[in-house]
Design an enzyme around this catalytic site. Structure first.
Site, PDB file in Angstrom:
ATOM      1  N   ASP A  94       0.807  -1.226   0.000  1.00 55.66           N
ATOM      2  CA  ASP A  94       0.000   0.000   0.000  1.00 55.66           C
ATOM      3  C   ASP A  94       0.835   1.268   0.000  1.00 55.66           C
ATOM      4  O   ASP A  94       0.486   2.257  -0.646  1.00 55.66           O
ATOM      5  CB  ASP A  94      -0.899   0.020   1.253  1.00 55.66           C
ATOM      6  CG  ASP A  94      -2.068  -0.916   1.058  1.00 55.66           C
ATOM      7  OD1 ASP A  94      -2.252  -1.388  -0.091  1.00 55.66           O
ATOM      8  OD2 ASP A  94      -2.776  -1.190   2.051  1.00 55.66           O
ATOM      9  N   VAL A  95       1.956   1.235   0.755  1.00 53.35           N
ATOM     10  CA  VAL A  95       2.792   2.441   0.841  1.00 53.35           C
ATOM     11  C   VAL A  95       3.385   2.742  -0.535  1.00 53.35           C
ATOM     12  O   VAL A  95       3.371   3.885  -1.015  1.00 53.35           O
ATOM     13  CB  VAL A  95       3.906   2.248   1.896  1.00 53.35           C
ATOM     14  CG1 VAL A  95       4.722   3.514   2.051  1.00 53.35           C
ATOM     15  CG2 VAL A  95       3.308   1.835   3.221  1.00 53.35           C
ATOM     16  N   PRO A 129       9.254  -8.698  -4.215  1.00 54.95           N
ATOM     17  CA  PRO A 129       8.939 -10.104  -4.491  1.00 54.95           C
ATOM     18  C   PRO A 129       7.449 -10.307  -4.782  1.00 54.95           C
ATOM     19  O   PRO A 129       7.071 -11.229  -5.494  1.00 54.95           O
ATOM     20  CB  PRO A 129       9.356 -10.834  -3.208  1.00 54.95           C
ATOM     21  CG  PRO A 129       9.620  -9.801  -2.195  1.00 54.95           C
ATOM     22  CD  PRO A 129       9.785  -8.486  -2.851  1.00 54.95           C
ATOM     23  N   PRO A 183       0.555  48.329  14.446  1.00 53.17           N
ATOM     24  CA  PRO A 183       1.635  48.752  15.339  1.00 53.17           C
ATOM     25  C   PRO A 183       2.927  47.956  15.236  1.00 53.17           C
ATOM     26  O   PRO A 183       3.927  48.332  15.813  1.00 53.17           O
ATOM     27  CB  PRO A 183       1.024  48.578  16.728  1.00 53.17           C
ATOM     28  CG  PRO A 183      -0.146  47.694  16.558  1.00 53.17           C
ATOM     29  CD  PRO A 183      -0.571  47.691  15.137  1.00 53.17           C
ATOM     30  N   ASP A 202       7.573  54.608   6.449  1.00 53.68           N
ATOM     31  CA  ASP A 202       8.126  55.362   7.588  1.00 53.68           C
ATOM     32  C   ASP A 202       8.953  54.430   8.464  1.00 53.68           C
ATOM     33  O   ASP A 202       8.795  53.215   8.406  1.00 53.68           O
ATOM     34  CB  ASP A 202       6.991  55.870   8.489  1.00 53.68           C
ATOM     35  CG  ASP A 202       6.096  56.854   7.781  1.00 53.68           C
ATOM     36  OD1 ASP A 202       6.509  57.396   6.756  1.00 53.68           O
ATOM     37  OD2 ASP A 202       4.980  57.072   8.286  1.00 53.68           O
ATOM     38  N   LYS A 219      10.426  60.109   9.370  1.00 46.10           N
ATOM     39  CA  LYS A 219       9.418  60.425  10.386  1.00 46.10           C
ATOM     40  C   LYS A 219       9.758  59.820  11.740  1.00 46.10           C
ATOM     41  O   LYS A 219       9.171  58.834  12.177  1.00 46.10           O
ATOM     42  CB  LYS A 219       8.014  59.959   9.986  1.00 46.10           C
ATOM     43  CG  LYS A 219       7.405  60.717   8.872  1.00 46.10           C
ATOM     44  CD  LYS A 219       6.190  61.509   9.362  1.00 46.10           C
ATOM     45  CE  LYS A 219       5.661  62.408   8.278  1.00 46.10           C
ATOM     46  NZ  LYS A 219       5.518  61.768   7.010  1.00 46.10           N
ATOM     47  N   GLY A 245       2.721  53.277   9.826  1.00 52.64           N
ATOM     48  CA  GLY A 245       2.488  52.535  11.070  1.00 52.64           C
ATOM     49  C   GLY A 245       1.074  52.799  11.575  1.00 52.64           C
ATOM     50  O   GLY A 245       0.523  53.885  11.363  1.00 52.64           O
ATOM     51  N   ASP A 296      -2.751  53.234  11.945  1.00 53.48           N
ATOM     52  CA  ASP A 296      -3.787  53.592  10.980  1.00 53.48           C
ATOM     53  C   ASP A 296      -3.356  54.893  10.294  1.00 53.48           C
ATOM     54  O   ASP A 296      -2.877  55.809  10.960  1.00 53.48           O
ATOM     55  CB  ASP A 296      -5.117  53.800  11.722  1.00 53.48           C
ATOM     56  CG  ASP A 296      -6.217  54.167  10.750  1.00 53.48           C
ATOM     57  OD1 ASP A 296      -6.886  53.245  10.257  1.00 53.48           O
ATOM     58  OD2 ASP A 296      -6.398  55.379  10.467  1.00 53.48           O
ATOM     59  N   ILE A 323      -4.947  58.137  11.749  1.00 53.03           N
ATOM     60  CA  ILE A 323      -4.844  58.504  13.175  1.00 53.03           C
ATOM     61  C   ILE A 323      -3.402  58.932  13.430  1.00 53.03           C
ATOM     62  O   ILE A 323      -2.477  58.111  13.421  1.00 53.03           O
ATOM     63  CB  ILE A 323      -5.261  57.334  14.088  1.00 53.03           C
ATOM     64  CG1 ILE A 323      -6.739  57.014  13.827  1.00 53.03           C
ATOM     65  CG2 ILE A 323      -5.022  57.680  15.563  1.00 53.03           C
ATOM     66  CD1 ILE A 323      -7.322  55.922  14.667  1.00 53.03           C
ATOM     67  N   THR A 380      -4.691  50.795  14.956  1.00 47.71           N
ATOM     68  CA  THR A 380      -3.962  51.922  15.533  1.00 47.71           C
ATOM     69  C   THR A 380      -3.236  51.499  16.817  1.00 47.71           C
ATOM     70  O   THR A 380      -3.616  50.516  17.467  1.00 47.71           O
ATOM     71  CB  THR A 380      -4.916  53.109  15.779  1.00 47.71           C
ATOM     72  OG1 THR A 380      -4.128  54.245  16.114  1.00 47.71           O
ATOM     73  CG2 THR A 380      -5.915  52.819  16.889  1.00 47.71           C
ATOM     74  N   MET A 429       2.821  59.827  20.965  1.00 46.53           N
ATOM     75  CA  MET A 429       3.966  60.752  20.927  1.00 46.53           C
ATOM     76  C   MET A 429       4.046  61.571  22.214  1.00 46.53           C
ATOM     77  O   MET A 429       4.303  62.777  22.181  1.00 46.53           O
ATOM     78  CB  MET A 429       3.853  61.687  19.711  1.00 46.53           C
ATOM     79  CG  MET A 429       3.897  60.945  18.395  1.00 46.53           C
ATOM     80  SD  MET A 429       3.403  61.932  16.994  1.00 46.53           S
ATOM     81  CE  MET A 429       1.637  61.879  17.098  1.00 46.53           C
TER      82      MET A 429
HETATM   83  C1  LIG Z   1       3.123  59.555  14.285  1.00 45.09           C
HETATM   84  S1  LIG Z   1       2.210  58.602  15.409  1.00 45.09           S
HETATM   85  C2  LIG Z   1       1.522  57.431  14.347  1.00 45.09           C
HETATM   86  C3  LIG Z   1       0.345  56.733  14.882  1.00 45.09           C
HETATM   87  C4  LIG Z   1      -0.189  55.669  13.954  1.00 45.09           C
HETATM   88  N1  LIG Z   1      -0.714  56.239  12.757  1.00 45.09           N
HETATM   89  C5  LIG Z   1      -1.236  54.792  14.621  1.00 45.09           C
HETATM   90  O1  LIG Z   1      -2.408  54.809  14.216  1.00 45.09           O
HETATM   91  O2  LIG Z   1      -0.880  54.066  15.546  1.00 45.09           O
HETATM   92  C6  LIG Z   1       3.487  57.742  16.206  1.00 45.09           C
HETATM   93  C7  LIG Z   1       3.141  57.361  17.623  1.00 45.09           C
HETATM   94  O3  LIG Z   1       2.246  56.290  17.679  1.00 45.09           O
HETATM   95  C8  LIG Z   1       2.505  55.492  18.813  1.00 45.09           C
HETATM   96  N2  LIG Z   1       2.892  54.154  18.360  1.00 45.09           N
HETATM   97  C9  LIG Z   1       2.888  53.691  17.109  1.00 45.09           C
HETATM   98  N3  LIG Z   1       3.262  52.394  17.064  1.00 45.09           N
HETATM   99  C10 LIG Z   1       3.485  52.028  18.329  1.00 45.09           C
HETATM  100  C11 LIG Z   1       3.890  50.829  18.962  1.00 45.09           C
HETATM  101  N4  LIG Z   1       4.128  49.720  18.261  1.00 45.09           N
HETATM  102  N5  LIG Z   1       4.030  50.820  20.303  1.00 45.09           N
HETATM  103  C12 LIG Z   1       3.777  51.925  21.031  1.00 45.09           C
HETATM  104  N6  LIG Z   1       3.401  53.083  20.500  1.00 45.09           N
HETATM  105  C13 LIG Z   1       3.240  53.151  19.178  1.00 45.09           C
HETATM  106  C14 LIG Z   1       3.655  56.149  19.556  1.00 45.09           C
HETATM  107  O4  LIG Z   1       3.114  57.020  20.502  1.00 45.09           O
HETATM  108  C15 LIG Z   1       4.330  56.916  18.430  1.00 45.09           C
HETATM  109  O5  LIG Z   1       5.101  57.984  18.920  1.00 45.09           O
END
Ligand SMILES: C[S@@+](CC[C@H](N)C(=O)[O-])C[C@H]1O[C@@H](n2cnc3c(N)ncnc32)[C@H](O)[C@@H]1O
Length: 473
Positions: free
Chosen positions: A22-23, A43, A224, A247, A269, A300, A302, A305, A330, A382
């Site tokens: 079979d195999v 055989p 993130p 970025d 950035k 990074g 959204d 945001i 975000t 930030m």
């Molecule tokens: C220019 S803003 C961009 C935010 C991004 N558009 C978002 O929706 O998360 C950058 C800031 O987002 C935060 N951030 C983004 N990624 C992060 C992560 N992996 N861990 C912690 N803070 C984060 C920090 O405060 C960072 O200084």
């Protein structure tokens, strides 16, 4: 990499299977599909193998295996239930540099049979190098459900046009653009609906039409950092792009997923280190799209945001450049989830405010009286550098010094770190623990839930990241 994945053409090539049960039959079936010239030596043979021999698909040699049988063979499979024979096949084949597979004995395989997703002519092979065949099979099952059945007929149809397309477009880039437009067009849905004739006619029309390079910008949120938080759409567009404009905030693991031959442009950035001015980035996107390129502007989190995605899209719209916007997770959502901190909670926080600690240069102040109200969560982006000011203002307008705070550095990434403190010690703790960017401040009663929920959150949601959180109380 223990095994290099290659697809070999076995059409009429001499292959030996040692075994007659079979195999051997299972291996035989796969090799018949590949149209190999198969000889079996044993055989005794089972009835099904005899039936294959009657149809002329295999040659049966009723004999005990000897080195003689290896003569001129390209591949050999040992499929007997006798370890001594299997070992002998392995040794002799290896000495002669013939690829050998001893069934179910991975150390004695110089080639292996992968799990296969078959959408002929599209074939996907998955291997765990013999270490976890069940996992490989599970992956295959997942892919089976993801890859539509019409992919095979579609590949056949476009394959029949390849030479015409080569003749029509001399340059590789033009050919690629043509094929991208085909796969974005209703040719695909026609094949899916079984209308091969309609799809063929449309392909002819597209091939004969005057090509007009039409660029597009995909403004994609990459989340993130954990690549598994990418949306399917983000991944698809990252893999279609001619140019990727990114970025620093986009993690390396995510950048590893962009199309390999795409041009990569870093526009920087980092706070205080804007390598490319925002206006120049906006113009770059317009210029690249006007050259007919597909541009993936990957950001990074959204894009809308604190990502300046809004400004970029305004410029694209003003210049009549086509664009798509793909939201991302975000930082507030990703960091809080991976740190085990629900941003809202019936008992602790009925509202959440997203706040930037990095205001515009005109000194425009935040609405501190509103931000200092209790029973709400502040997710401050930030905010590391401005933490002394944030702390002072919130305390001044009445937020309690004992309000829990979590500082999530590199949230969702392998190197995620959570510093837990309280509002009255925010700046001091940031300094003491040398918190680096990117970091998110989560201020509010919910931050205290980190102690209770972090482990569960970590194991449940960051299963790909093995190491534990570094908690600092
Ligand atoms: C220019 S803003 C961009 C935010 C991004 N558009 C978002 O929706 O998360 C950058 C800031 O987002 C935060 N951030 C983004 N990624 C992060 C992560 N992996 N861990 C912690 N803070 C984060 C920090 O405060 C960072 O200084």
């Amino acid at each position: 990499m223990q095994y290099l994945p290659i697809f070999t053409k076995l059409d009429n090539k001499p292959v030996l299977i040692v075994g007659g049960g079979d195999v051997a039959l299972r291996k035989c079936r796969a090799l018949i599909k590949a149209r190999a010239h198969i000889t079996l030596v044993a055989p005794l043979f089972c009835d099904e193998l005899k039936a294959h021999a009657d149809k002329g698909e295999v040659v049966l040699v009723t004999d005990y295996f000897t080195a003689e049988h290896l003569k001129g063979k390209m591949l050999v499979i040992a499929a007997t239930d006798n370890d001594t024979v299997n070992n002998q096949v392995f040794e002799l084949a290896n000495e002669r540099n013939i690829f050998v597979n001893v069934v179910d004995d991975q150390p004695k395989c110089t080639f292996i049979f992968p799990s296969i997703v078959d959408r002929d002519p599209i074939t996907i092979a998955i291997s765990s190098a013999g270490t976890a065949p069940v996992l490989a099979r599970r992956l295959r099952e997942k892919l089976e459900t993801l890859i539509p059945q019409h992919i095979g007929p579609l590949a056949k149809l476009v394959g029949s046009f390849r030479e015409h397309v080569k003749a029509r477009f001399k340059h590789f880039a033009d050919r690629r653009q043509f094929w991208e437009s085909v796969f974005d067009s209703s040719v695909v849905s026609k094949v899916q609906a079984g209308d091969t004739l309609g799809a063929t006619e449309q392909l002819h029309d597209m091939l004969n039409a005057k090509p007009e390079p039409e660029g597009e910008v995909y403004v994609v949120g990459a989340g993130p950092g954990d690549p598994e938080l990418l949306t399917l759409k983000a991944l698809q567009l990252m893999q279609q792009a001619d140019v990727v404009v990114y970025d620093y905030l986009v993690s390396d693991e995510i950048m590893d997923l962009v199309r390999r031959d795409a041009d990569l442009v870093c526009v920087g950035k980092r706070l205080g280190n804007h390598s490319v001015k925002q206006e120049d980035t906006n113009q770059m996107l317009v210029d690249l799209a006007k050259q007919g390129k597909k541009v993936c502007r990957i950001k990074g989190g959204d894009p809308f945001i604190y990502g300046r995605g809004g400004e970029e899209v305004q410029v694209l719209a003003a210049n009549q450049v086509r664009y798509q916007i793909v939201p991302g997770i975000t930082a507030a959502a990703g960091c809080s989830a991976y740190a085990g901190i629900p941003l809202t909670h019936r008992d602790h926080a009925q509202a959440i405010q997203f706040v930037t600690g990095h205001c515009k240069k005109d000194g425009q102040e935040l609405d501190w009286p509103s931000l200092a109200k209790p029973n709400q969560t502040l997710a401050i982006y930030m905010g590391v550098i401005k933490s002394p000011h944030i702390q002072a203002q919130l305390l001044k307008y009445g937020r309690a010094g004992s309000t829990p705070v979590a500082i999530v550095e590199n949230g969702t990434r392998k190197e995620q770190r959570v510093v837990r403190t309280q509002l009255s010690q925010l700046a001091e703790q940031i300094e003491a623990h040398k918190v680096v960017s990117p970091a998110l401040l989560i201020i509010g009663e919910v931050a205290a839930l980190h102690e209770q929920l972090a482990w569960f959150g970590q194991t449940a949601q960051v299963s790909s990241f093995a190491q534990p959180l570094t908690d600092v109380a």
